[in-house]
Design a protein around this motif. Structure first.
Motif, PDB file in Angstrom:
ATOM      1  N   ALA A  62       0.829  -1.211   0.000  1.00 17.89           N
ATOM      2  CA  ALA A  62       0.000   0.000   0.000  1.00 17.89           C
ATOM      3  C   ALA A  62       0.861   1.257   0.000  1.00 17.89           C
ATOM      4  O   ALA A  62       0.570   2.243  -0.710  1.00 17.89           O
ATOM      5  N   CYS A  63       1.950   1.252   0.777  1.00 19.61           N
ATOM      6  CA  CYS A  63       2.866   2.405   0.816  1.00 19.61           C
ATOM      7  C   CYS A  63       3.532   2.607  -0.540  1.00 19.61           C
ATOM      8  O   CYS A  63       3.643   3.736  -1.045  1.00 19.61           O
ATOM      9  N   GLY A  64       3.976   1.514  -1.156  1.00 16.09           N
ATOM     10  CA  GLY A  64       4.647   1.605  -2.455  1.00 16.09           C
ATOM     11  C   GLY A  64       3.707   2.047  -3.553  1.00 16.09           C
ATOM     12  O   GLY A  64       4.078   2.846  -4.427  1.00 16.09           O
ATOM     13  N   TYR A  65       2.485   1.543  -3.526  1.00 13.49           N
ATOM     14  CA  TYR A  65       1.512   1.921  -4.545  1.00 13.49           C
ATOM     15  C   TYR A  65       1.197   3.409  -4.456  1.00 13.49           C
ATOM     16  O   TYR A  65       1.116   4.119  -5.486  1.00 13.49           O
ATOM     17  N   SER A  66       1.053   3.909  -3.220  1.00 17.12           N
ATOM     18  CA  SER A  66       0.776   5.342  -3.025  1.00 17.12           C
ATOM     19  C   SER A  66       1.940   6.186  -3.506  1.00 17.12           C
ATOM     20  O   SER A  66       1.765   7.229  -4.155  1.00 17.12           O
ATOM     21  N   ALA A  67       3.158   5.707  -3.200  1.00 12.19           N
ATOM     22  CA  ALA A  67       4.348   6.458  -3.643  1.00 12.19           C
ATOM     23  C   ALA A  67       4.445   6.458  -5.162  1.00 12.19           C
ATOM     24  O   ALA A  67       4.786   7.481  -5.788  1.00 12.19           O
ATOM     25  N   GLY A  68       4.148   5.326  -5.785  1.00 10.92           N
ATOM     26  CA  GLY A  68       4.207   5.244  -7.245  1.00 10.92           C
ATOM     27  C   GLY A  68       3.219   6.188  -7.900  1.00 10.92           C
ATOM     28  O   GLY A  68       3.527   6.862  -8.896  1.00 10.92           O
ATOM     29  N   GLU A  69       2.026   6.265  -7.341  1.00 15.26           N
ATOM     30  CA  GLU A  69       0.995   7.165  -7.872  1.00 15.26           C
ATOM     31  C   GLU A  69       1.428   8.614  -7.748  1.00 15.26           C
ATOM     32  O   GLU A  69       1.279   9.416  -8.674  1.00 15.26           O
ATOM     33  N   SER A  70       2.029   8.970  -6.591  1.00 12.83           N
ATOM     34  CA  SER A  70       2.448  10.347  -6.343  1.00 12.83           C
ATOM     35  C   SER A  70       3.568  10.760  -7.287  1.00 12.83           C
ATOM     36  O   SER A  70       3.523  11.835  -7.898  1.00 12.83           O
ATOM     37  N   SER A 136      14.322 -14.693   4.749  1.00  9.47           N
ATOM     38  CA  SER A 136      14.397 -13.238   4.586  1.00  9.47           C
ATOM     39  C   SER A 136      13.185 -12.591   5.248  1.00  9.47           C
ATOM     40  O   SER A 136      12.074 -13.111   5.184  1.00  9.47           O
ATOM     41  N   ILE A 137      13.413 -11.400   5.879  1.00 10.10           N
ATOM     42  CA  ILE A 137      12.326 -10.828   6.687  1.00 10.10           C
ATOM     43  C   ILE A 137      12.048  -9.344   6.381  1.00 10.10           C
ATOM     44  O   ILE A 137      11.309  -8.712   7.136  1.00 10.10           O
ATOM     45  N   CYS A 138      12.600  -8.785   5.295  1.00  8.93           N
ATOM     46  CA  CYS A 138      12.301  -7.385   4.953  1.00  8.93           C
ATOM     47  C   CYS A 138      10.990  -7.327   4.154  1.00  8.93           C
ATOM     48  O   CYS A 138      10.956  -7.007   2.955  1.00  8.93           O
ATOM     49  N   TRP A 139       9.920  -7.631   4.850  1.00  9.12           N
ATOM     50  CA  TRP A 139       8.631  -7.817   4.183  1.00  9.12           C
ATOM     51  C   TRP A 139       8.025  -6.494   3.711  1.00  9.12           C
ATOM     52  O   TRP A 139       7.459  -6.421   2.615  1.00  9.12           O
ATOM     53  N   THR A 140       8.118  -5.428   4.478  1.00 13.97           N
ATOM     54  CA  THR A 140       7.549  -4.150   4.024  1.00 13.97           C
ATOM     55  C   THR A 140       8.343  -3.601   2.841  1.00 13.97           C
ATOM     56  O   THR A 140       7.768  -2.951   1.962  1.00 13.97           O
ATOM     57  N   LEU A 141       9.651  -3.870   2.791  1.00 12.07           N
ATOM     58  CA  LEU A 141      10.463  -3.407   1.664  1.00 12.07           C
ATOM     59  C   LEU A 141      10.063  -4.138   0.392  1.00 12.07           C
ATOM     60  O   LEU A 141       9.921  -3.530  -0.684  1.00 12.07           O
ATOM     61  N   VAL A 142       9.878  -5.461   0.508  1.00 16.46           N
ATOM     62  CA  VAL A 142       9.432  -6.242  -0.651  1.00 16.46           C
ATOM     63  C   VAL A 142       8.057  -5.749  -1.097  1.00 16.46           C
ATOM     64  O   VAL A 142       7.787  -5.564  -2.288  1.00 16.46           O
ATOM     65  N   GLY A 143       7.158  -5.525  -0.131  1.00 14.83           N
ATOM     66  CA  GLY A 143       5.817  -5.032  -0.454  1.00 14.83           C
ATOM     67  C   GLY A 143       5.855  -3.670  -1.121  1.00 14.83           C
ATOM     68  O   GLY A 143       5.084  -3.403  -2.062  1.00 14.83           O
ATOM     69  N   TYR A 144       6.754  -2.801  -0.654  1.00 12.66           N
ATOM     70  CA  TYR A 144       6.881  -1.455  -1.215  1.00 12.66           C
ATOM     71  C   TYR A 144       7.241  -1.533  -2.702  1.00 12.66           C
ATOM     72  O   TYR A 144       6.634  -0.858  -3.548  1.00 12.66           O
ATOM     73  N   VAL A 145       8.259  -2.346  -3.022  1.00 18.13           N
ATOM     74  CA  VAL A 145       8.684  -2.479  -4.421  1.00 18.13           C
ATOM     75  C   VAL A 145       7.540  -3.044  -5.259  1.00 18.13           C
ATOM     76  O   VAL A 145       7.259  -2.569  -6.374  1.00 18.13           O
ATOM     77  N   ALA A 146       6.851  -4.081  -4.729  1.00 14.50           N
ATOM     78  CA  ALA A 146       5.745  -4.690  -5.470  1.00 14.50           C
ATOM     79  C   ALA A 146       4.622  -3.688  -5.709  1.00 14.50           C
ATOM     80  O   ALA A 146       4.042  -3.625  -6.813  1.00 14.50           O
ATOM     81  N   GLY A 147       4.275  -2.886  -4.697  1.00 15.14           N
ATOM     82  CA  GLY A 147       3.207  -1.896  -4.837  1.00 15.14           C
ATOM     83  C   GLY A 147       3.578  -0.784  -5.812  1.00 15.14           C
ATOM     84  O   GLY A 147       2.755  -0.362  -6.643  1.00 15.14           O
ATOM     85  N   PHE A 148       4.824  -0.297  -5.730  1.00 16.66           N
ATOM     86  CA  PHE A 148       5.283   0.787  -6.612  1.00 16.66           C
ATOM     87  C   PHE A 148       5.224   0.337  -8.072  1.00 16.66           C
ATOM     88  O   PHE A 148       4.720   1.046  -8.947  1.00 16.66           O
ATOM     89  N   ALA A 150       3.495  -2.141  -9.315  1.00 15.18           N
ATOM     90  CA  ALA A 150       2.122  -2.460  -9.737  1.00 15.18           C
ATOM     91  C   ALA A 150       1.431  -1.222 -10.292  1.00 15.18           C
ATOM     92  O   ALA A 150       0.552  -1.326 -11.165  1.00 15.18           O
ATOM     93  N   LYS A 151       1.825  -0.031  -9.824  1.00 20.27           N
ATOM     94  CA  LYS A 151       1.221   1.225 -10.283  1.00 20.27           C
ATOM     95  C   LYS A 151       1.736   1.647 -11.647  1.00 20.27           C
ATOM     96  O   LYS A 151       0.998   2.231 -12.449  1.00 20.27           O
ATOM     97  N   ILE A 152       2.993   1.330 -11.958  1.00 23.01           N
ATOM     98  CA  ILE A 152       3.604   1.901 -13.158  1.00 23.01           C
ATOM     99  C   ILE A 152       3.858   0.878 -14.267  1.00 23.01           C
ATOM    100  O   ILE A 152       4.183   1.250 -15.397  1.00 23.01           O
ATOM    101  N   TYR A 153       3.736  -0.429 -13.962  1.00 23.84           N
ATOM    102  CA  TYR A 153       4.001  -1.454 -14.982  1.00 23.84           C
ATOM    103  C   TYR A 153       2.767  -2.331 -15.133  1.00 23.84           C
ATOM    104  O   TYR A 153       2.219  -2.812 -14.137  1.00 23.84           O
ATOM    105  N   PRO A 154       2.304  -2.588 -16.351  1.00 24.93           N
ATOM    106  CA  PRO A 154       0.995  -3.232 -16.550  1.00 24.93           C
ATOM    107  C   PRO A 154       0.956  -4.729 -16.238  1.00 24.93           C
ATOM    108  O   PRO A 154      -0.106  -5.263 -15.915  1.00 24.93           O
ATOM    109  N   LYS A 155       2.058  -5.423 -16.361  1.00 23.48           N
ATOM    110  CA  LYS A 155       2.039  -6.874 -16.163  1.00 23.48           C
ATOM    111  C   LYS A 155       2.293  -7.236 -14.696  1.00 23.48           C
ATOM    112  O   LYS A 155       2.904  -6.469 -13.945  1.00 23.48           O
ATOM    113  N   GLU A 156       1.808  -8.418 -14.293  1.00 23.00           N
ATOM    114  CA  GLU A 156       2.000  -8.857 -12.897  1.00 23.00           C
ATOM    115  C   GLU A 156       3.454  -9.267 -12.674  1.00 23.00           C
ATOM    116  O   GLU A 156       4.038 -10.016 -13.467  1.00 23.00           O
ATOM    117  N   LEU A 157       4.016  -8.747 -11.618  1.00 19.86           N
ATOM    118  CA  LEU A 157       5.423  -8.992 -11.296  1.00 19.86           C
ATOM    119  C   LEU A 157       5.546  -9.763  -9.984  1.00 19.86           C
ATOM    120  O   LEU A 157       4.669  -9.724  -9.120  1.00 19.86           O
TER     121      LEU A 157
END
Length: 591
Positions: A62-70, A136-148, A150-157
């Motif tokens: 959610a944090c990454g997606y918001s940042a990508g949109e901004s 590996s335990i950097c879960w919010t970092l992984v989520g951030y990259v995935a969310g960012f 997801a906002k700017i690239y059309p295919k599922e990553l």
């Protein structure tokens, strides 16, 4: 717009009047890394580690997606690669982690990116609260990259962390690939990003809590039923049957270091055969649980179950074990009390201050043997701390023989079937063999007292057995030995008044040269001396018994006297040699 033109001063705005902080146009709230670490700790404790992972991945997304949109709306981006690089720069500017992209390949059909994370606050806080992890335990970092992305690239990553400081790697690294180019094991992370995942997890958590509550109630019911049954006097087998019905499994209770169970409840004949075949090893179907009380293990509960035990079954077992531990502890205390009563009885018999009628009546209440029959006392000195373990073994092996502990020694009362000592010697050899085979690292010294025809004499049989046992300990301290009273009856009086070691030294000093001569010259001077002494020093009788001429016998006796350095013509010399021979033959009988 170029990603390297994103700088902190241009992106960060603080309004001191309203207290509003904006970063790249979005309102931000400053929080310490320690506070986020505490938040993470509480999430894990509330949801468990696996569910917390899903929560933190979605939070990061959610944090990454918001940042990508901004970032996408705030600037004009001619190249998607620059936009992606800007996302990495944003993550760094936010103080979350330092990002270094090493590989970036993007087109309409394929996406591949690799990079490193340095100074991850998430890894540091996880280790601070939970220590190093296996994954590996950097879960919010992984989520951030995935969310960012997801906002700017059309295919599922697919985004996953390859290395992590949280699992002792030198740095954290991440990899991004299109779904169709990712390995099957890398796709597993996608399940955490489903929209209904949190609801599903909460529903699952509620279901588990409901099941846990049911398990707690059920296990408490089992414990209450077992406790009430124990207080009503149920046997251990009856208690085990009650638990077996609840678990639908076969159960066995064994005492520590024992191969034979003290209680069983088998559901099928097959289970019984399986246990007999495999009970000395922990196999797939055998689940063992220690029965403890006050940091001392009293025994083991074995459950025969084809599959892994459920949480409810384990809770039922733990509740039942608390009852079994109380039962075994009470039984141990009762046994010790009974041992003390039996020990006191023997002491009273030795003192001889109580009327025999009263002692017979008391013996019937304390012992399981018939006080009107003749019997022998057996004393087993054990070179081992766990005397009770050996007593338990003997109790199972000889259920019809009275066994108890007195002064750290095991006592057995053997009812005589016949006055023939051969029967007793046969029993003693069997007993020695069983103990040596079962307890290979333990040394035993077994003394069997004289046959007591009357109850009033049983205390003296105990004394004799103890003297024999002590004598054996001095002769062969590191070797298991057993002997009966008849082997020592000629020297038993001396054992009562003399230190056994002194007797051994005495006979060796008196007979040393004579025995050495017999060994080196294949003579039988020791037998000649014995016959001479048994005939009271009468030369004619001794010579006749040995079929020797008088001159020949006298010559032999002169040689014997010179070897012994003793005058066999007087009573003192003959007494010393007579005693030495008795001790010698008593020792020899053990070889």
């Amino acid at each position: 717009m170029k990603a390297n033109r994103l700088v902190f001063e241009n992106s960060f705005d603080v309004n001191p009047r309203t207290g509003i902080i904006r970063f790249n146009g979005n309102r931000m709230v400053l929080k310490s890394a320690e506070a986020l670490g505490i938040f993470r700790r509480d999430i894990v404790k509330t949801l468990d580690m696996e569910r917390a992972k899903g929560f933190l991945l979605r939070y990061g997304w959610a944090c990454g997606y918001s940042a990508g949109e901004s970032v996408k709306q705030s600037y004009n981006w001619n190249d998607i690669r620059e936009l992606i690089m800007a996302g990495a720069a944003m993550h760094t500017l936010e103080g979350v982690v330092s990002v270094e992209i090493e590989l970036l390949e993007v087109d309409d059909h394929k996406f591949e990116m690799e990079g490193r994370w340095y100074h991850s606050y998430e890894a540091a806080e996880h280790v601070r609260h939970f220590g190093f992890s296996e994954e590996s335990i950097c879960w919010t970092l992984v989520g951030y990259v995935a969310g960012f992305l997801a906002k700017i690239y059309p295919k599922e990553l697919v985004v996953f962390e390859d290395k992590c400081r949280g699992k002792r790697d030198d740095y954290c690294s991440f990899i991004v690939r299109t779904k169709e180019h990712a390995a099957p094991e890398q796709l597993d992370i996608l399940k955490y990003f489903k929209e209904d995942s949190l609801k599903h997890e909460l529903d699952a958590a509620y279901k588990q809590l409901k099941e846990l509550n049911h398990s707690i109630v059920h296990s408490e019911t089992i414990q209450k039923q077992l406790t009430n049954a124990m207080l009503e006097g149920y046997t251990l087998n009856q208690l085990l049957n009650m638990l077996s019905e609840g678990l639908h499994s076969s159960l066995i209770i064994e005492k520590v270091n024992m191969h034979k169970p003290i209680a069983t409840s088998f559901k099928t004949v097959e289970d019984e055969q399986y246990f007999i075949k495999n009970h000395s090893h922990i196999r797939k179907r055998l689940h063992k649980f220690p029965i403890m009380t006050m940091n001392k293990q009293l025994g083991n509960l074995t459950v025969i179950h084809d599959e892994a035990l459920t949480r409810e079954q384990k809770m039922m077992i733990e509740s039942a074990i608390s009852v079994f531990s109380v039962y075994l502890y009470i039984q141990a205390q009762i046994a010790q009390s009974q041992w003390q009563r039996k020990s006191d009885f023997l002491d009273e018999m030795l003192n001889g201050q109580v009327a025999i009628e009263r002692m017979i009546k008391k013996a019937r209440n304390i012992f399981n043997f018939d006080p009107n029959k003749s019997s022998r006392l057996i004393v087993i000195a054990v070179g081992f701390e766990e005397t009770e373990t050996i007593l338990n073994y003997l109790t199972i092996e000889y259920p019809s023989i009275e066994c108890f502990i007195k002064n750290d020694e095991i006592l057995m009362i053997l009812e005589e079937q016949t006055e023939n000592s051969k029967h007793v010697k046969s029993f003693m050899k069997q007993l020695v063999t069983k103990l040596k085979n079962r307890f290979k690292q333990v040394t035993f010294h077994i003394g069997i007292g004289h046959n007591s025809n009357e109850l009033s004499d049983i205390g003296h049989s105990y004394q004799d057995a103890k003297l024999v046992s002590r004598f054996l300990q001095n002769i062969t301290p590191s070797e298991t030995q057993g002997a009966i009273y008849e082997d020592f009856q000629h020297i038993i009086l001396f054992l009562k008044t003399t230190n056994p070691k002194e007797l051994i030294v005495f006979y060796e000093q008196v007979l040393e040269h004579l025995l050495k001569h017999d060994q080196q010259n294949s003579t039988a001077f020791i037998q000649t001396l014995e016959v001479f002494l048994n005939n009271g020093g009468n030369v004619n009788k001794a010579a006749k018994e040995l079929n020797l001429s008088i001159p020949g016998f006298r010559y032999r006796m002169e040689k014997i006297e010179s070897l012994l350095q003793e005058d066999l013509r007087n009573g003192e010399g003959r007494f010393r040699c007579q005693l030495a021979i008795k001790v010698y033959y008593a020792v020899r009988s053990l070889q």
